[in-house]
Structures are given as C-alpha cells and as structure tokens.
Design a protein around this motif. Structure first.
Motif, PDB file in Angstrom:
ATOM      1  N   ALA A  73       0.827  -1.207   0.000  1.00 25.11           N
ATOM      2  CA  ALA A  73       0.000   0.000   0.000  1.00 25.11           C
ATOM      3  C   ALA A  73       0.861   1.258   0.000  1.00 25.11           C
ATOM      4  CB  ALA A  73      -0.932  -0.006   1.213  1.00 25.11           C
ATOM      5  N   ILE A  74       2.004   1.219   0.686  1.00 26.61           N
ATOM      6  CA  ILE A  74       2.880   2.388   0.741  1.00 26.61           C
ATOM      7  C   ILE A  74       3.622   2.565  -0.573  1.00 26.61           C
ATOM      8  CG2 ILE A  74       4.858   3.446   1.896  1.00 26.61           C
ATOM      9  CD1 ILE A  74       4.112   1.803   4.394  1.00 26.61           C
ATOM     10  N   MET A  75       4.216   1.477  -1.034  1.00 24.82           N
ATOM     11  CA  MET A  75       5.063   1.546  -2.222  1.00 24.82           C
ATOM     12  C   MET A  75       4.223   1.826  -3.466  1.00 24.82           C
ATOM     13  SD  MET A  75       7.979   1.401  -3.685  1.00 24.82           S
ATOM     14  CE  MET A  75       9.025   0.779  -2.391  1.00 24.82           C
ATOM     15  N   GLY A  76       4.720   2.733  -4.288  1.00 24.41           N
ATOM     16  CA  GLY A  76       4.029   3.048  -5.531  1.00 24.41           C
ATOM     17  C   GLY A  76       4.960   3.828  -6.439  1.00 24.41           C
ATOM     18  N   SER A  77       4.371   4.576  -7.342  1.00 26.69           N
ATOM     19  CA  SER A  77       5.169   5.340  -8.299  1.00 26.69           C
ATOM     20  C   SER A  77       5.935   6.471  -7.643  1.00 26.69           C
ATOM     21  CB  SER A  77       4.252   5.901  -9.390  1.00 26.69           C
ATOM     22  OG  SER A  77       3.216   6.682  -8.799  1.00 26.69           O
ATOM     23  N   GLY A  78       5.580   6.827  -6.408  1.00 31.70           N
ATOM     24  CA  GLY A  78       6.266   7.910  -5.731  1.00 31.70           C
ATOM     25  C   GLY A  78       7.760   7.706  -5.611  1.00 31.70           C
ATOM     26  N   ILE A  79       8.210   6.442  -5.575  1.00 32.35           N
ATOM     27  CA  ILE A  79       9.637   6.163  -5.454  1.00 32.35           C
ATOM     28  C   ILE A  79      10.417   6.703  -6.647  1.00 32.35           C
ATOM     29  CG2 ILE A  79       9.503   3.904  -6.594  1.00 32.35           C
ATOM     30  CD1 ILE A  79      11.581   2.862  -4.628  1.00 32.35           C
ATOM     31  N   LEU A  80       9.753   6.843  -7.789  1.00 32.26           N
ATOM     32  CA  LEU A  80      10.432   7.296  -8.999  1.00 32.26           C
ATOM     33  C   LEU A  80      10.780   8.777  -8.947  1.00 32.26           C
ATOM     34  CD1 LEU A  80       8.273   5.418 -11.661  1.00 32.26           C
ATOM     35  CD2 LEU A  80      10.444   4.707 -10.660  1.00 32.26           C
ATOM     36  N   GLY A  81      10.139   9.545  -8.066  1.00 33.70           N
ATOM     37  CA  GLY A  81      10.395  10.981  -8.013  1.00 33.70           C
ATOM     38  C   GLY A  81      11.354  11.409  -6.920  1.00 33.70           C
ATOM     39  N   LEU A  82      11.832  10.471  -6.098  1.00 36.41           N
ATOM     40  CA  LEU A  82      12.610  10.858  -4.923  1.00 36.41           C
ATOM     41  C   LEU A  82      14.030  11.306  -5.267  1.00 36.41           C
ATOM     42  CD1 LEU A  82      11.413   8.219  -2.312  1.00 36.41           C
ATOM     43  CD2 LEU A  82      10.555  10.518  -2.756  1.00 36.41           C
ATOM     44  N   SER A 153      -2.877   8.698 -12.327  1.00 35.77           N
ATOM     45  CA  SER A 153      -2.177   9.572 -13.273  1.00 35.77           C
ATOM     46  C   SER A 153      -0.692   9.247 -13.315  1.00 35.77           C
ATOM     47  CB  SER A 153      -2.373  11.042 -12.868  1.00 35.77           C
ATOM     48  OG  SER A 153      -3.737  11.396 -12.861  1.00 35.77           O
ATOM     49  N   SER A 154      -0.097   9.020 -12.146  1.00 39.07           N
ATOM     50  CA  SER A 154       1.333   8.714 -12.123  1.00 39.07           C
ATOM     51  C   SER A 154       1.622   7.388 -12.829  1.00 39.07           C
ATOM     52  CB  SER A 154       1.839   8.677 -10.682  1.00 39.07           C
ATOM     53  OG  SER A 154       1.265   7.600  -9.958  1.00 39.07           O
ATOM     54  N   TYR A 155       0.732   6.410 -12.682  1.00 35.74           N
ATOM     55  CA  TYR A 155       0.922   5.141 -13.385  1.00 35.74           C
ATOM     56  C   TYR A 155       0.824   5.336 -14.895  1.00 35.74           C
ATOM     57  CZ  TYR A 155       0.340   2.850  -8.855  1.00 35.74           C
ATOM     58  OH  TYR A 155       0.486   2.447  -7.553  1.00 35.74           O
ATOM     59  N   ASP A 422       4.341  17.750 -11.627  1.00 36.04           N
ATOM     60  CA  ASP A 422       3.185  18.548 -11.217  1.00 36.04           C
ATOM     61  C   ASP A 422       2.135  17.692 -10.511  1.00 36.04           C
ATOM     62  OD1 ASP A 422       4.381  20.777 -12.354  1.00 36.04           O
ATOM     63  OD2 ASP A 422       3.446  20.440 -14.303  1.00 36.04           O
ATOM     64  N   ILE A 423       1.979  16.442 -10.958  1.00 38.67           N
ATOM     65  CA  ILE A 423       1.035  15.532 -10.303  1.00 38.67           C
ATOM     66  C   ILE A 423       1.528  15.173  -8.915  1.00 38.67           C
ATOM     67  CG2 ILE A 423      -0.024  13.240 -10.394  1.00 38.67           C
ATOM     68  CD1 ILE A 423      -1.233  15.184 -12.369  1.00 38.67           C
TER      69      ILE A 423
END
Length: 494
Positions: A73-82, A153-155, A422-423
């Motif tokens: 649940a935590i892990m997602g596309s957000g890791i790609l922006g760090l 949107s990120s996916y 931006d997303i």
C-alpha cells in the motif's frame, strides 16, 4: 442513525491494547489469505449494518502478511520521483525531510488507530462522518479520491514515458505515431485498462500490488548496480555542452580539455540545496508515504488484533519503505546528479535505449502499473457511487459511465499536464497532506472524548493539525507560484 460500518464492539478495547479477536470467542479461520484492501473496502460499503452487528470478522492476516500488504500500500510510483527531490534539496536536507515525513506518517497512523478504537469505525470515511457528519465524510472521500486519481495519473505517466522507449528498442523507429506517448496512453487505456476496469469484481487483480512491489525492488537493485556502471558526467552532447559553457563563463583562462577535470560541476554531490524546485520535496515525500486509507481495513484483518500490534506492523512496513526510498533516491541522484528527471526510470533513456536490463525493468514496471490502474480506479468508482447513488441498485450503465469518465479525465490530465512532477507536487501537497496530517488529527481531537484538550495527547494532535495546515498551505502556495513563474517565462520566451 447508525452508519453501515459502525462497529460497537471496538469501544470495548482496553487502553493497554492487550485485547484481541480471541476475546470475543470467534473461531479463527485456518487459512491466512492475502488481503486486497481495495476490494474489502468496496464490499464493506455494500454490506449494511447487520454485517457488523452479527458477523464480526476476527481477522486472519498474520503479522508478516500484514507487513507485506502495508508495504504494498505504501510503495508506488512515488519512489520514482525521490531522486529528483534529493537533487533539489541535497543529500543531508533530503534525509532530514525523509525522516520527518516517515515519523509524521507513523504518528498519524497512531492517531487513526486510537480514533478507530474510540470512534467504533474501521473505514476512513465513516470516521469522518462520526466526527463531523457529512462534511467530514466528504472531506475524507474527496481526499481519498484525489489521492487515487493522482496515483492513477502517475501510473499512466509511466506508460506515457516508458512504453515509447520499449517500442523504439524493438522497432528502431522514432518518428511513427505508435511511439508517441500520448497516443500510447490512450491505446493502452482503451484496449487493456478499460475492459479490466469494467469488471464488477476485481478480486483476482489484487495480487498485482505484490507484483508492483517486486518490480520496484527489482528497479531498486538495478538503480544501485547502474550507479557503478554509468560514467559521470553523462557522455551526451547536452550535458557536455552545458558543462563547457559553465567553464567558459567562469574560468576561461583555464579552458584546457586535456588538463581540466570538469566532472566536479555536475557529479559532486551537494548536501544542502535550495532552489525553485526545492518546494516539491515535501509533497513528493508525502505522496510516497501516504497509505492511510488502507490502514483501518488492514487493522480489521489482522489476526489477534490489537492497536499495539497494528502499530508494530506499521513501524516495520514504514522502516522497510524508508530504506528502499533512501537507497533509490541516493543512488539515482549519485548516478545523474543535476540531470535527474522527475521520473527516475525515464532518466536512464539518456544512456542507452537498448540496455537489456533496463528494458526488462521497463517491461516489468509497465506490466505492474497497467494492471494496477483498474485496482486503484475501483475504490474511486465505489466512492462516487456512494456519494451520488447510495440507495440505488447496481446499474451497468452507471457503472460503465463512471468508469469511462474517470478514465477519460485521468488520461486528459496525463496528456495535458506537462510533467509527472506537477502531479506528484499537487497531490502530495493537497490530498496526501489531508490524509496524513489534517484528517487523522482532526478526527482524533473530535472523537477521543476521554482525553481533555489540555492533555499531552490532545495538545500533540492539535500541534500536528496546525503543522499540517502550514505544510499544506505553504506547499500549495509555493507550487502555484512556481507554475505561475514558469508560465510567465514560457510566455516571454515565445
């Protein structure tokens, strides 16, 4: 009037958290099954009051399975922006922010679990209803919907960025319509995502979250390996020209390509950086850590459940994701430094489109995110149904119409919003900020009656609420100012 998800037995939980499901004399199930929280959350909306007053579920998920599910649940596309966030904050400042957001997220989990015990509800929206009536329910529902739309949107951005590179690697062409990311997003949405999203039951897709987590672990391993394989500075013309230009402007007398080491300008890591893009760091991190709508359904499914045990599940999950996030951000940043893009995987296209390992990573991530979009869309559609047509029977026409509108709107965002930055920024500053900071603290202050407003717990929750408003309003204001400045510069440039 009692709400469908009201659970009166939760009020009997003792403060020392030693209570568990066995105290109620229910027989445990023998099989421990993986928990798909999106489908469980959706079905709970439709069950009605009788389910929770007569058929209490003692929970079957083990501690280890719960840690895995929460990690999903935590892990997602957000890791790609760090890595992009680290490039615009520096290593030291990024680590400080990462630790702070992780701790704040864990504290909000603590508030949520305690509020659920006191408030007698295990669904985020129902806590909102109990605390503030329909406005509270709408606030929770809209925040979750916005967060899920941001995730969708990120996916789809990943499809837009990565699928053209994969096709180019196989076909060798760069100027055909089928390597245009906008066309490919629409094509994938219509031919794969829409048919899967129209299914009434998406239970079998629940395991795609596990596939997604495995893909991200594979991605992290490749990021670490590539750090030691990719030279710095990048041997591409744009980076070289930029470096040479800086040298000409600042140290013209020393311009001697055979004697000067120009790698320090672009490859030496910075420990503290403040620029116009630094404002995106906190929203990127909150977007990456938000998982709070999943906490309460997973709490209900936990075997021998107690608040202390669920908090331990959260602690282990957040620690594991913290390590993964830090490693991905650090090695991605050290590889590309100032040239890292808001979507890290896309940055590797600067090196070699035909790299076999990176091609496998892209295919794995593309498969995972494509199959995850219907799962993320499912609770959004359920929430819309509940807000607009809660008392009506299921209708395929309404089901299809809502699905098409949601998918079309998300595609429009992906096509017309210039960058995934931006997303990440907007959703992280708004919906993620609401779900992590504002709503858990507000619900806690309102529903936990046995603690006075002068108690340490209530003072802490109030301070957390104020901090949430400061972070959210400040981040949104600075992001909007950055958008405005960019728009003005682009307009003047033309």
């Amino acid at each position: 009037m009692k709400q469908p998800t009201e659970m009166n037995h939760l009020n009997t939980f003792t403060e020392d958290d030693d209570s568990n499901s066995n105290d109620y004399g229910y027989k445990e199930k023998k099989e421990h099954q993986a928990f798909d929280y999106t489908n469980e959350l959706s079905s709970r909306w439709h069950l009605g009051k009788k389910k929770y007053e007569t058929d209490y579920n003692p929970g079957t998920a083990s501690f280890g399975m719960s840690v895995f599910n929460l990690g999903n649940a935590i892990m997602g596309s957000g890791i790609l922006g760090l890595s992009y966030a680290m490039a615009n904050t520096g290593i030291a400042l990024f680590v400080i922010l990462l630790i702070a957001v992780a701790i704040f997220s864990l504290y909000s989990v603590h508030l949520l679990l305690k509020t659920a015990n006191e408030g007698g509800a295990l669904v985020y929206e129902q806590l909102g209803y109990k605390a503030f009536g329909m406005p509270g329910k709408l606030a929770a529902s809209c925040s979750i919907t916005m967060q899920n739309i941001g995730a969708m949107s990120s996916y789809l951005y990943i499809v837009k960025y990565e699928l053209p590179i994969v096709i180019q690697a196989f076909t060798g062409t760069t100027d055909e319509w089928y390597v245009n990311g906008d066309y490919l997003v629409l094509l994938v949405s219509v031919t794969i995502i829409l048919p899967l999203s129209l299914l009434k039951n998406l239970g079998y897709l629940g395991y795609t979250s596990g596939l997604s987590l495995l893909c991200m672990v594979f991605f992290l391993i490749v990021v670490i390996i590539k750090k030691f394989q990719i030279p710095c500075p990048l041997l591409d013309e744009a980076a070289l020209n930029e470096t040479l230009s800086k040298m000409v402007n600042s140290t013209f007398p020393r311009l001697n390509l055979t004697a000067v080491d120009y790698s320090g300008d672009t490859c030496a890591p910075e420990y503290v950086v403040v620029n116009s893009q630094t404002v995106y760091a906190v929203p990127f991190l909150t977007f990456a850590f938000v998982c709070h709508p999943a906490i309460l359904p997973m709490y209900e499914e936990l075997k021998d459940r107690s608040r202390r045990k669920m908090q331990s599940v959260a602690n282990v999950s957040f620690l594991a994701m913290f390590i993964m996030y830090l490693l991905a951000a650090l090695f991605g940043y050290l590889t590309f430094n100032i040239h890292v893009e808001p979507e890290l995987l896309h940055t590797y296209s600067k090196i070699d489109h035909n790299d076999v390992i990176l091609l496998i990573v892209r295919l794995a991530v593309l498969t995972a995110v494509t199959l995850t979009v219907p799962v993320v869309l499912f609770p959004i559609r359920t929430s819309v149904n509940q807000l607009m047509c809660a008392s009506k029977e299921f209708s395929w026409v309404r089901h299809t119409l809502i699905t098409v509108v949601l998918l079309a709107g998300t595609n429009a965002l992906v096509i017309f919003v210039p960058t995934i930055r931006d997303i990440f920024g907007f959703i992280g500053a708004s919906a993620a900020g609401m779900l992590i900071f504002i709503l858990p603290s507000a619900f806690y202050i309102k529903l936990v009656k046995k603690e006075s407003m002068k108690s340490v717990q209530k003072i802490g929750a109030t301070a957390f609420l104020i901090l949430g408003f400061i972070v959210m309003i400040g981040s949104m204001t600075l992001i909007i100012l950055d958008w405005t400045n960019n728009s003005t510069e682009n307009h003047e440039g033309h």
